[in-house]
Each structure stands twice: as C-alpha cells, then as structure tokens.
Write an enzyme that holds these catalytic residues in place. Structure first.
Site, PDB file in Angstrom:
ATOM      1  NE  ARG A  30      13.741  49.984 135.149  1.00  0.00           N
ATOM      2  CZ  ARG A  30      12.594  49.641 135.727  1.00  0.00           C
ATOM      3  NH1 ARG A  30      12.240  50.209 136.877  1.00  0.00           N
ATOM      4  NH2 ARG A  30      11.813  48.735 135.192  1.00  0.00           N
ATOM      5  CB  SER A  96       7.839  50.301 138.447  1.00  0.00           C
ATOM      6  OG  SER A  96       8.226  49.084 139.062  1.00  0.00           O
ATOM      7  CG  ASP A 210       0.615  47.919 137.595  1.00  0.00           C
ATOM      8  OD1 ASP A 210       0.611  48.398 138.753  1.00  0.00           O
ATOM      9  OD2 ASP A 210       1.332  46.973 137.280  1.00  0.00           O
TER      10      ASP A 210
END
Length: 242
Positions: A30, A96, A210
C-alpha cells in the site's frame, strides 16, 4: 548509496533520503501504491525485509511513505528508528479498521484522538502514571480540516489497538463498544506512545473496512475508493504539517 549515516536495524538509508513527515500504512504494497499514484517523482529509499519506503513530493512539498508491518511491536520498531535515527518529525498512520460503535459504518474515515490498548507496551516505560496514547493536536486539527475541505465523511474519537487479530474472548468487541470505542485496529497506541517518548508528532487516520455488529463489509472496489479518500486526507494532513 554505498554508505549510510545510520546503524538502523531495519531501515537502510541516509537522513536526507526521508522527508520530515512520513505516511505509514501497515502493508508495504500500500505504501508502494500511495507513492506511485499520489507522489511526484517517488524514489525508493528502503527495501530491507521488503518494508518498502519511498520519498516524493506532494503539492510541492517532500513527503515519504513507508510500511509499518502489522501490530504494535512492528509499528514501534519502525517509528522509533524514523523518529530517533532518521530525523522524522511526524508520522501519519494510514490503515484499515473494524467498526464498533453505533453510527460507525463501512467507508467512514476515523481520526483517532486517542487509543486504548490491551498491549503491555506502556509498562516498559518508567512512568509513575498509566500513559494515555494521544494524537498530536495540531495534526488532529489538520486532519479534520483536510477531511472537511475534501468532503470526506469522518468520525473523531477513541479507538482500541489490540495485540491480537483473533481475540479469544468472544465478548471483547461488545465490551469495547460499550465503552464508547469507535473501532479496533492494531497499531495506533504503539505509534502514539513512541511519538510521546520521542517528543515527536503522530496522528492515525483509518478507514472502516467492515463492522462487527451490522455485518457491513466493503467489496474490493469499494475498499479501493474508500482507502483513496483516507489517503487524500492523510496527504493533505502531511502537507499542512510540513
């Protein structure tokens, strides 16, 4: 480069190869994505253990991006070397997270004001009080301003940095939520403690991929777009910090 100024265990470069502000996603790939898609003229400065690091420019200012690996020990290792051996002034975690609190949804950007943790890392510091891992206020304000100017939805509050991904306590997520914690991830508390101990700056800017209680989960395409929003906020925050 044939000779390096530092004797870093895990980063092999000279101080001038790294900008004063570094974005740190957990995944080194990333970091490569950010460098290739957002920075002008990115140059690889580290590939030891494939923990890729690049320096380029963003809107005319030098910015670096480098992976941190997963978990507090890995984050602390790299943050410590960047702060104490390579002259970095500020680190922005880009990662994340799993949403916990009511009102936190997939795709939201979470700006971590502080980070609770089940890690014992704070106990290693000779402190007469329990440390409270907290963001740098100016960077926090810069992140909020950047998100608002970009039109990116965000939440600000306390997150939890867990030492385990698969928690053996089935009630852990519920108990975190009941304490008002926004989301759970694995690095922020370590970064904030390292910044405090090194007298440097840090902020953690996260994307909710999520959620624990609503079953929301992003598709691969949605994750790419959401992570792009987080990256843009982080780069604008870096630009304001320099």
């Amino acid at each position: 480069m044939s000779q390096f100024e530092t004797v870093s265990a895990c980063i092999r470069c000279d101080k001038e190869d790294i900008a004063k502000v570094v974005l740190m996603p957990g995944d080194p790939l990333r970091a490569k994505f950010i460098a290739e898609n957002f920075l002008e003229g990115p140059t690889l400065f580290n590939d030891v253990r494939n923990m890729l690091g690049y320096t380029g420019s963003y809107k005319g200012k030098r910015v670096s991006v480098m992976g941190s690996g997963m978990g507090i020990p890995s984050m602390c290792l790299y943050a410590h070397e960047l702060y104490t051996q390579l002259g970095v002034d500020a680190i922005i975690r880009v990662g994340s997270t799993g949403g916990l609190a009511d009102g936190v949804h997939a795709r939201d950007v979470v700006i971590a004001m502080s980070a609770a943790t089940n890690s014992s890392i704070a106990e290693l510091y000779d402190s007469p009080v329990k440390l409270a891992p907290t963001a740098d206020f100016e960077m926090l304000r810069g992140a909020v301003t950047s998100a608002e100017e970009l039109g990116v939805g965000y939440k600000v509050g306390q997150v939890v940095s867990s030492d385990v991904f698969y928690n053996p306590r089935p009630d852990a997520a519920r108990r975190y939520r009941d304490l008002g914690l926004l989301c759970v991830e694995m690095e922020t508390a370590g970064l904030y403690i390292e910044a405090q101990a090194s007298r440097k700056k840090a902020i953690s800017i996260l994307t909710v991929s999520d959620t624990f209680f609503t079953g929301e989960s992003l598709s691969a395409e949605e994750r790419e777009q959401s992570f792009t929003d987080m990256m843009r906020v982080s780069l604008e925050t870096a630009w304001r910090t320099i």
